[in-house]
Design an enzyme around this catalytic site. Structure first.
Site, PDB file in Angstrom:
ATOM      1  N   ASN A   9       0.850  -1.198   0.000  1.00 48.68           N
ATOM      2  CA  ASN A   9       0.000   0.000   0.000  1.00 48.68           C
ATOM      3  C   ASN A   9       0.890   1.254   0.000  1.00 48.68           C
ATOM      4  O   ASN A   9       1.509   1.594   1.015  1.00 48.68           O
ATOM      5  CB  ASN A   9      -0.917  -0.043   1.228  1.00 48.68           C
ATOM      6  CG  ASN A   9      -1.903   1.113   1.259  1.00 48.68           C
ATOM      7  OD1 ASN A   9      -1.566   2.228   0.873  1.00 48.68           O
ATOM      8  ND2 ASN A   9      -3.103   0.846   1.735  1.00 48.68           N
ATOM      9  N   ASP A  68      -0.770  -3.738  10.099  1.00 49.70           N
ATOM     10  CA  ASP A  68      -2.105  -4.179   9.697  1.00 49.70           C
ATOM     11  C   ASP A  68      -3.104  -3.250  10.370  1.00 49.70           C
ATOM     12  O   ASP A  68      -3.019  -3.003  11.574  1.00 49.70           O
ATOM     13  CB  ASP A  68      -2.381  -5.630  10.070  1.00 49.70           C
ATOM     14  CG  ASP A  68      -3.568  -6.167   9.272  1.00 49.70           C
ATOM     15  OD1 ASP A  68      -3.469  -6.216   8.027  1.00 49.70           O
ATOM     16  OD2 ASP A  68      -4.596  -6.519   9.882  1.00 49.70           O
ATOM     17  N   GLY A 153      -8.381   5.543   1.641  1.00 43.37           N
ATOM     18  CA  GLY A 153      -9.299   4.611   2.302  1.00 43.37           C
ATOM     19  C   GLY A 153     -10.534   5.293   2.865  1.00 43.37           C
ATOM     20  O   GLY A 153     -11.230   6.044   2.159  1.00 43.37           O
TER      21      GLY A 153
HETATM   22  P1  ITT Z   1      -0.832  -4.086   2.977  1.00 39.35           P
HETATM   23  O1  ITT Z   1      -1.542  -5.246   3.661  1.00 39.35           O
HETATM   24  O2  ITT Z   1      -0.111  -4.503   1.749  1.00 39.35           O
HETATM   25  O3  ITT Z   1      -0.007  -3.279   3.924  1.00 39.35           O
HETATM   26  P2  ITT Z   1      -3.519  -3.061   2.725  1.00 39.35           P
HETATM   27  O4  ITT Z   1      -4.131  -1.810   2.194  1.00 39.35           O
HETATM   28  O5  ITT Z   1      -4.143  -4.369   2.282  1.00 39.35           O
HETATM   29  O6  ITT Z   1      -1.967  -3.059   2.428  1.00 39.35           O
HETATM   30  P3  ITT Z   1      -4.375  -3.679   5.372  1.00 39.35           P
HETATM   31  O7  ITT Z   1      -4.559  -5.134   5.101  1.00 39.35           O
HETATM   32  O8  ITT Z   1      -3.719  -3.283   6.667  1.00 39.35           O
HETATM   33  O9  ITT Z   1      -3.519  -2.966   4.260  1.00 39.35           O
HETATM   34  O10 ITT Z   1      -5.813  -2.983   5.225  1.00 39.35           O
HETATM   35  C1  ITT Z   1      -5.956  -1.709   5.678  1.00 39.35           C
HETATM   36  C2  ITT Z   1      -7.219  -1.102   5.088  1.00 39.35           C
HETATM   37  O11 ITT Z   1      -7.872  -0.357   6.126  1.00 39.35           O
HETATM   38  C3  ITT Z   1      -6.832  -0.095   4.018  1.00 39.35           C
HETATM   39  O12 ITT Z   1      -6.836  -0.688   2.740  1.00 39.35           O
HETATM   40  C4  ITT Z   1      -7.892   0.974   4.197  1.00 39.35           C
HETATM   41  O13 ITT Z   1      -9.059   0.586   3.518  1.00 39.35           O
HETATM   42  C5  ITT Z   1      -8.150   0.936   5.698  1.00 39.35           C
HETATM   43  N1  ITT Z   1      -7.259   1.881   6.409  1.00 39.35           N
HETATM   44  C6  ITT Z   1      -6.169   1.598   7.177  1.00 39.35           C
HETATM   45  N2  ITT Z   1      -5.578   2.713   7.620  1.00 39.35           N
HETATM   46  C7  ITT Z   1      -6.283   3.727   7.111  1.00 39.35           C
HETATM   47  C8  ITT Z   1      -6.148   5.120   7.172  1.00 39.35           C
HETATM   48  O14 ITT Z   1      -5.129   5.705   7.812  1.00 39.35           O
HETATM   49  N3  ITT Z   1      -7.054   5.868   6.548  1.00 39.35           N
HETATM   50  C9  ITT Z   1      -8.078   5.307   5.862  1.00 39.35           C
HETATM   51  N4  ITT Z   1      -8.269   3.998   5.723  1.00 39.35           N
HETATM   52  C10 ITT Z   1      -7.372   3.201   6.344  1.00 39.35           C
END
Ligand code: ITT
Length: 200
Positions: A9, A68, A153
């Site tokens: 991400n 995560d 997000g």
């Molecule tokens: P990685 O696992 O590759 O790090 P990912 O986007 O899949 O990337 P996660 O599994 O941790 O990461 O999912 C986190 C999700 O939660 C992310 O895709 C957003 O939709 C939401 N999220 C997390 N932190 C956020 C933030 O600071 N602001 C807005 N949404 C967030």
């Protein structure tokens, strides 16, 4: 110090690089590791952060960071939680951020209970057997419509009542000062500067 971040991400990477300024943050995709996508099969944020960290550690044999994170909505009994990036996915194909936000607003409809929190579990894995972990939150409320253009997000629908703004209406620096990720990263930065990561 160069730190590997076990993430695909780019938004999370940009935020972490600002939070851990003074360190150089690298993610697998930018360094030629193109197939890094470990299955997030854990039952908690911490489980999944460790799964991602261990998967990259096994490739590099170097200390790695993983995050995560997700959104826990009280009216949905904690959902989407660890499934935040997969919420509303259609046959495994993820929705866009704006479609996901629209779906969440639709699911909440007019419920008066709007409280929610962002959660971030962050891990520094030093070896297969040594790690530091922190978990932090950012409390807020889900609005009835999206506002603001920064961040990523769920930021446009997540409001901070004391500021009267959504996270997407904050600058990157303002978000990092108060966010779940900012707080977790700052705690790990303090450990880094205290030399806690030195060899046992
Ligand atoms: P990685 O696992 O590759 O790090 P990912 O986007 O899949 O990337 P996660 O599994 O941790 O990461 O999912 C986190 C999700 O939660 C992310 O895709 C957003 O939709 C939401 N999220 C997390 N932190 C956020 C933030 O600071 N602001 C807005 N949404 C967030």
């Amino acid at each position: 110090m160069t730190l590997w971040f076990a993430s695909g991400n780019a938004h999370k990477k940009t935020e972490l690089a600002a939070i851990l300024s003074g360190h150089s943050i690298k993610i697998p995709a930018e360094e030629g590791i193109l197939d890094f996508n470990p299955p997030e099969t854990g039952k908690t944020f911490l489980d999944n952060a460790l799964i991602k960290a261990q998967a990259l550690y096994r490739i590099l044999n170097e200390p790695v960071i993983a995050d995560d994170s997700g959104l826990s909505v009280d009216a949905l009994e904690g959902r989407p939680g660890i499934y935040s990036s997969r919420y509303g996915a259609d046959a495994g194909k993820p929705l866009s951020d704006s479609a996901r936000n629209a779906l969440l607003l639709q699911e909440l409809a007019d419920t008066p209970l709007r409280s929610a929190r962002f959660i971030c579990a962050m891990v520094v894995l030093l070896t297969e057997d040594r790690f530091f972990a922190v978990q932090e939150t950012l409390e807020g409320e889900i609005l009835r419509e999206a506002r603001g253009l920064s961040g990523f997000g769920y930021d446009p629908i997540f409001s901070i009542p004391t500021l009267g703004r959504t996270v997407a209406e904050l600058s990157a620096a303002q978000k990092n000062r108060i966010s779940h990720r900012g707080k977790a990263g700052n705690r790990l930065a303090a450990l880094l500067s205290a030399g806690s990561f030195d060899a046992p």
